[in-house]
Design an enzyme around this catalytic site. Structure first.
Site, short mmCIF file in Angstrom:
data_model
loop_
_atom_site.label_atom_id
_atom_site.label_comp_id
_atom_site.label_asym_id
_atom_site.label_seq_id
_atom_site.Cartn_x
_atom_site.Cartn_y
_atom_site.Cartn_z
N ARG A 72 0.84 -1.19 0.00
CA ARG A 72 0.00 0.00 0.00
C ARG A 72 0.88 1.25 0.00
O ARG A 72 2.10 1.16 0.20
CB ARG A 72 -0.94 0.02 1.20
N THR B 77 2.81 4.29 1.23
CA THR B 77 3.44 4.53 2.53
C THR B 77 3.91 5.97 2.72
O THR B 77 4.40 6.32 3.79
CB THR B 77 4.66 3.61 2.72
N TRP C 227 12.58 3.98 -10.83
CA TRP C 227 11.97 3.66 -12.12
C TRP C 227 12.76 4.25 -13.28
O TRP C 227 12.84 3.65 -14.36
CB TRP C 227 10.52 4.13 -12.15
N SER D 42 6.65 -2.26 -17.90
CA SER D 42 5.55 -1.30 -17.83
C SER D 42 4.34 -1.89 -17.11
O SER D 42 3.69 -1.22 -16.31
CB SER D 42 5.16 -0.86 -19.25
N HIS E 247 5.01 -2.00 -13.40
CA HIS E 247 4.89 -0.63 -12.88
C HIS E 247 3.42 -0.26 -12.70
O HIS E 247 3.03 0.32 -11.68
CB HIS E 247 5.59 0.33 -13.86
N CYS F 159 12.16 2.76 1.00
CA CYS F 159 11.08 2.36 1.90
C CYS F 159 11.09 0.85 2.05
O CYS F 159 11.05 0.12 1.06
CB CYS F 159 9.74 2.84 1.32
N CYS G 251 8.00 -0.95 0.60
CA CYS G 251 8.07 -0.90 -0.87
C CYS G 251 9.16 -1.85 -1.37
O CYS G 251 9.00 -2.50 -2.41
CB CYS G 251 8.34 0.52 -1.35
#
Length: 447
Positions: A174, A176, A187, A240, A243, A382, A385
Site C-alpha cells: 500500500r 506509505t 523507475w 511497464s 509498474h 522504503c 516498498c
C-alpha cells in the site's frame, strides 16, 4: 482484476460532467493472440478465488527476505523513519516449525528431507568411487553455477542472518508516503538503463515530473519500440505492466487521513487518474493497463508450464501439518491445471527463434538486464516498498526462468534418486505465486 474494477467503478460514479470513460481497456493485446475480455472472464470466474485461498495458506504467506542489503548502485537515504515504511518481521513462534526449521533451499525432497551439498557429494561418489574430493567439489560448483545461470533475478540467501520471515498478509502492499525524486530514481534507472532504450529516445513521460512530454516525443518512442525485435518489445511491456500493477495497488490502498483521531486507508481516485487517465497522461494510461494484461499472460503461461515440477511426488508444500499440506498441494495442482486450460496462452516459442547463436546472446542480454533490475530493488528506500518490489520482481524473474526452461521441466526425472536439472527454491515458489496474485487481484475487474 478486482482493484482495477473498483477504481473504474468509482471513476464512473465521480466522473466529470462530460461523462468520458478515460481508461477502458478492451480488445486484442499486442504481440499475442489474446484479448482483454477473455482474460477478465477467466480470471474473475474461474481462477481468482482459488488463488486467493492458496495465498492465505501458511506456505505462501510467509516469505523470507533480506531487506538490509546495501544498494549496489548509489547511496540510499533510509526512509525507515516513516511509520508506514516499516516492515514487521515474524518472531520464531509465528512461523510454522516445518518452514522455520527446514534448511531446504530446494523443495523437491520427500517429507522435507533433501540432499544437502555433502549428501550430493556422497551421491556423486556412489556413481564413481574413484572421484577425488576436488572433483566432487568441482561438480557441485558446476551444479550451483548451472542453477544460477537459469535465474533471471537475484535470490536472497535464506541462510543469511539478515534474512527474516515476513507475513505478507500482515504487511500488505500500500502507499506509505514514499514518493518524489528517490522513488522516481528507481523507475528511471530501470527504464533508462535496463530496457535497451538509447538515451536519445525519450519516454512518453518526463522523469521526475507528472508533466507530459510532447506528442512528437511519444510518437518517436513508439516508432522506436515497434522497430525493436519482439523480445525487446515484450521486455518493455513486462516492466511497464509491473509498474502499472504497483501503481494500482498503491492507489487502491492509499492513506487518505492521518490524524490524531484516525488513520484511514482507501481508494485514491485522483492518484489513479494521474497514472492512467488518457488525457492526463497523453494517451499513456490505457497503454499501461494493456501492458498489465500482457504481464498477466506471461505469468499465467509460466504457471501452466511449471505443472510437471509441482506434480513430482517428492514435492511438498511442507509446513509440518501433513493433512493441511496435502490439501494445499492439491489446491495448487488444481490451480495449475486450470492455468493450463486457458484457451489463448502466450506462445513463448515465438521468442528467441531464428539464428541460435544470436538468439542465445539476446536471451542472455535480457536475463542480465532483468537480473540487474532485481538488484535495483535493494535501492528502494522504503522497506515495505522494497519488500513488495523484491517479491514481485523475483516472481516475474522466476516466471521467466520457468518459461525458458521448458525442456528441463518436461525432462524431470521420474525417480527421486536422480538429481533434476531444474529446481526452484521455496523463496522462488512463494514469490511466483504471490506476484501472480498481485496481477490477479488487479485483473479481477470483470465485466
Amino acid at each position: 482484476m478486482k482493484l482495477l474494477f473498483l477504481l473504474l467503478f468509482l471513476l464512473q460514479v465521480f466522473r466529470p460532467a462530460q461523462g468520458r470513460c478515460f481508461c477502458q481497456v478492451t480488445g486484442d493485446l499486442d504481440d499475442c493472440a489474446c484479448d482483454v475480455e477473455t482474460i477478465d472472464r477467466f480470471n474473475n470466474n474461474q481462477l481468482f478465488n482459488k488463488l486467493q485461498t492458496l495465498l492465505e495458506s501458511d506456505y505462501f504467506r510467509f516469505y523470507k527476505v533480506n531487506l538490509n542489503k546495501a544498494c549496489p548502485f548509489w547511496t540510499v537515504r533510509s526512509h525507515c523513519g516513516l511509520r508506514d515504511c516499516a516492515v514487521k518481521p515474524c518472531s520464531d513462534n509465528e512461523v510454522p516449525e516445518g518452514i522455520r526449521s527446514s534448511s531446504h533451499s530446494k523443495y523437491s525432497a520427500e517429507a522435507n528431507e533433501q540432499l544437502d551439498e555433502c549428501e550430493q557429494a556422497e551421491h556423486l561418489g556412489a556413481v564413481d568411487v574413484s572421484l577425488s574430493n576436488e572433483t566432487r567439489e568441482a561438480l557441485l560448483k558446476w551444479s550451483k553455477h548451472d542453477d544460477e545461470a537459469q535465474r533471471f533475478c537475484v535470490v536472497d540467501d535464506e541462510a543469511s542472518p539478515d534474512s527474516q520471515y515476513v507475513d505478507l498478509l500482515l504487511n500488505p502492499e500500500r502507499f506509505t508516503g514514499y514518493k518524489g525524486p528517490e522513488a522516481w530514481q528507481i523507475w528511471n534507472s530501470i527504464y533508462e538503463e535496463n530496457c535497451f532504450k538509447p538515451f536519445s529516445i525519450k519516454r512518453p513521460l518526463i522523469p521526475n515530473s507528472y508533466q507530459s512530454s510532447s506528442g512528437s516525443e511519444a510518437r518517436t518512442f513508439y516508432s522506436w519500440l515497434e522497430g525493436q525485435c519482439v523480445e525487446k518489445r515484450a521486455f518493455y511491456r513486462l516492466i511497464s505492466g509491473l509498474h502499472a500493477s504497483i501503481n494500482i495497488h498503491l492507489s487502491a490502498r492509499y492513506l487518505l487521513d492521518d490524524s490524531w483521531f484516525q488513520r484511514k486507508w482507501g481508494h485514491n481516485v485522483s492518484e489513479f487518474r494521474q497514472h492512467f487517465d488518457s488525457e492526463l497522461t497523453s494517451g499513456e494510461g490505457p497503454k499501461r493497463l494493456r501492458n498489465l494484461y500482457f504481464l498477466y499472460l506471461i505469468e499465467l503461461r509460466a504457471l501452466a508450464k511449471a505443472l510437471p515440477f509441482f506434480q513430482q511426488p517428492s514435492f511438498k508444500l511442507y509446513t509440518g501439518r501433513p493433512e493441511e499440506d496435502q490439501n494445499h498441494k492439491q489446491l495448487l495442482l488444481d490451480l495449475l491445471q486450470l492455468a493450463r486450460s486457458f484457451p489463448l496462452h502466450f506462445d513463448e516459442t515465438s521468442l528467441f527463434a531464428g539464428n541460435k547463436k544470436e538468439a542465445a546472446k539476446l536471451k542472455e542480454d535480457i536475463r542480465l538486464a532483468f537480473l540487474n533490475i532485481s538488484r535495483i530493488m535493494d535501492c528502494v528506500g522504503c522497506f515495505k516498498c522494497r519488500l513488495w518490489g523484491k517479491l514481485q520482481t523475483q516472481g516475474l524473474g522466476t516466471a521467466l526462468k520457468v518459461l525458458f526452461s521448458a525442456q528441463q521441466i518436461e525432462a524431470l526425472p521420474k525417480s527421486s534418486n536422480q538429481r533434476p536439472s531444474f529446481q526452484l527454491s521455496r523463496q522462488e515458489i512463494v514469490s511466483l505465486l504471490n506476484a501472480f496474485g498481485r496481477l490477479s487481484d488487479v485483473s479481477s475487474c470483470g465485466p
